[in-house]
Design a protein around this motif. Structure first.
Motif, short mmCIF file in Angstrom:
data_model
loop_
_atom_site.label_atom_id
_atom_site.label_comp_id
_atom_site.label_asym_id
_atom_site.label_seq_id
_atom_site.Cartn_x
_atom_site.Cartn_y
_atom_site.Cartn_z
N ARG A 221 0.86 -1.18 0.00
CA ARG A 221 0.00 0.00 0.00
C ARG A 221 0.89 1.22 0.00
O ARG A 221 2.10 1.15 0.23
CB ARG A 221 -0.93 0.02 1.21
N ARG A 222 0.29 2.40 -0.27
CA ARG A 222 1.06 3.64 -0.26
C ARG A 222 1.69 3.87 1.11
O ARG A 222 1.07 3.65 2.15
CB ARG A 222 0.15 4.82 -0.59
N GLN B 204 2.89 5.80 4.31
CA GLN B 204 2.29 6.89 5.07
C GLN B 204 3.35 7.54 5.97
O GLN B 204 4.25 6.85 6.46
CB GLN B 204 1.14 6.36 5.92
N HIS C 244 10.08 0.23 2.85
CA HIS C 244 9.50 1.20 1.94
C HIS C 244 10.21 1.11 0.60
O HIS C 244 11.44 0.97 0.55
CB HIS C 244 9.64 2.62 2.51
N ASN D 58 9.51 2.63 -3.65
CA ASN D 58 8.68 3.25 -4.68
C ASN D 58 7.45 3.92 -4.06
O ASN D 58 6.34 3.83 -4.59
CB ASN D 58 8.25 2.19 -5.71
N ASP D 59 7.67 4.61 -2.93
CA ASP D 59 6.58 5.30 -2.22
C ASP D 59 5.51 4.35 -1.71
O ASP D 59 4.36 4.75 -1.48
CB ASP D 59 5.93 6.38 -3.09
N HIS D 60 5.85 3.08 -1.54
CA HIS D 60 4.92 2.08 -1.03
C HIS D 60 5.51 1.38 0.19
O HIS D 60 6.74 1.28 0.33
CB HIS D 60 4.60 1.04 -2.09
N GLN E 88 -6.21 2.80 3.12
CA GLN E 88 -5.63 3.02 1.81
C GLN E 88 -5.77 1.77 0.93
O GLN E 88 -5.82 0.65 1.44
CB GLN E 88 -4.14 3.39 1.92
N ALA F 58 2.92 -0.85 -7.65
CA ALA F 58 3.58 -0.76 -6.34
C ALA F 58 5.09 -0.90 -6.46
O ALA F 58 5.84 -0.23 -5.75
CB ALA F 58 3.04 -1.83 -5.40
#
Length: 232
Positions: free
Chosen positions: A50-51, A53, A91, A93-95, A127, A194
């Motif tokens: 997921r993204r 946070q 973390h 790739n911003d995921h 999310q 992702a």
């Protein structure tokens, strides 16, 4: 005939037990994504994404998901692909990536989430969450997209069993039903947003990514998580 596995084991988990081992030669490691000496035949993947946070706390997430914190070790993404009773987090790739057999299997066993699956969805937040499994030996595949704890689209299947279950409207990239469905390529496509790449062509940077691995918690902690009593 009944699938192999202990009593009460889900169909998905029983199919996953069909995996086999064999050593690979020096030129074969990257083709399958595993180290040459201990590589498995093909893929053996259990991944959630997921993204990321701003408040992501790996120790806190691990406890909420039923694992012991702090982390016991650091492992590469390549090594974390090997199934284990724990969870590995990083973390990328911003995921937020999580590799964990015990988290993925309940989420893909049925379109109706079990108590364990609902606890995982609650711990990871509202999310959009991508969940995928892939075991090449049995051609077992599965993927599901959840949002706000609800299943948006999911599909699982295997070579000998065909389609096991599906729910929700197909993604635009999914093949027409009249064609032979390629579960492996479907999982690669599903995870590309992702990972930033298709898993079979990803760079060495992904496979060398370091993840924190947390070990399975005791029975009391697991029961508290499933019953929504929290962990200390």
């Amino acid at each position: 005939p009944p699938l192999p596995g202990p009593p009460g084991q889900s169909r998905l988990a029983a199919l996953a037990e069909g995996r086999q081992h064999r050593p690979l030669g020096p030129g074969q490691a990257r083709e399958t994504g595993f180290s040459a000496e201990t590589a498995l035949v093909g893929w053996k993947l259990n991944l959630l994404a997921r993204r990321a946070q701003p408040g992501d706390d790996f120790d806190g997430l691990a406890r909420a998901l039923g694992f012991e914190a702090p982390a016991r070790e650091t492992v590469s993404f390549e090594r974390a692909l090997h199934p284990s009773p724990g969870v590995a987090l990083a973390h990328w790739n911003d995921h937020l990536l999580l590799l964990s057999s015990p988290l993925v299997e309940p989420l893909l066993s049925s379109p109706s989430p079990s108590a364990s699956a609902r606890a995982t969805l609650e711990a990871l937040g509202p999310q959009p969450l991508r969940v995928a499994t892939l075991h090449s030996v049995t051609n077992l595949y599965g993927y599901a997209l959840f949002e706000n704890g609800k299943l948006i689209r999911g599909r699982t299947g295997a070579a000998d069993d065909g389609l096991i279950w599906q729910q929700g409207s197909p993604f635009e990239w999914e093949q027409p039903e009249e064609d032979e469905f390629d579960g492996e390529q479907a999982v690669f496509h599903f995870l590309t947003p992702a990972l930033g790449w298709s898993l079979d062509t990803a760079s060495d940077q992904l496979y060398s990514l370091q993840l924190k691995r947390y070990h399975a918690a005791g029975l009391v902690a697991k029961l508290k998580r499933i019953l929504g009593l929290g962990t200390k």
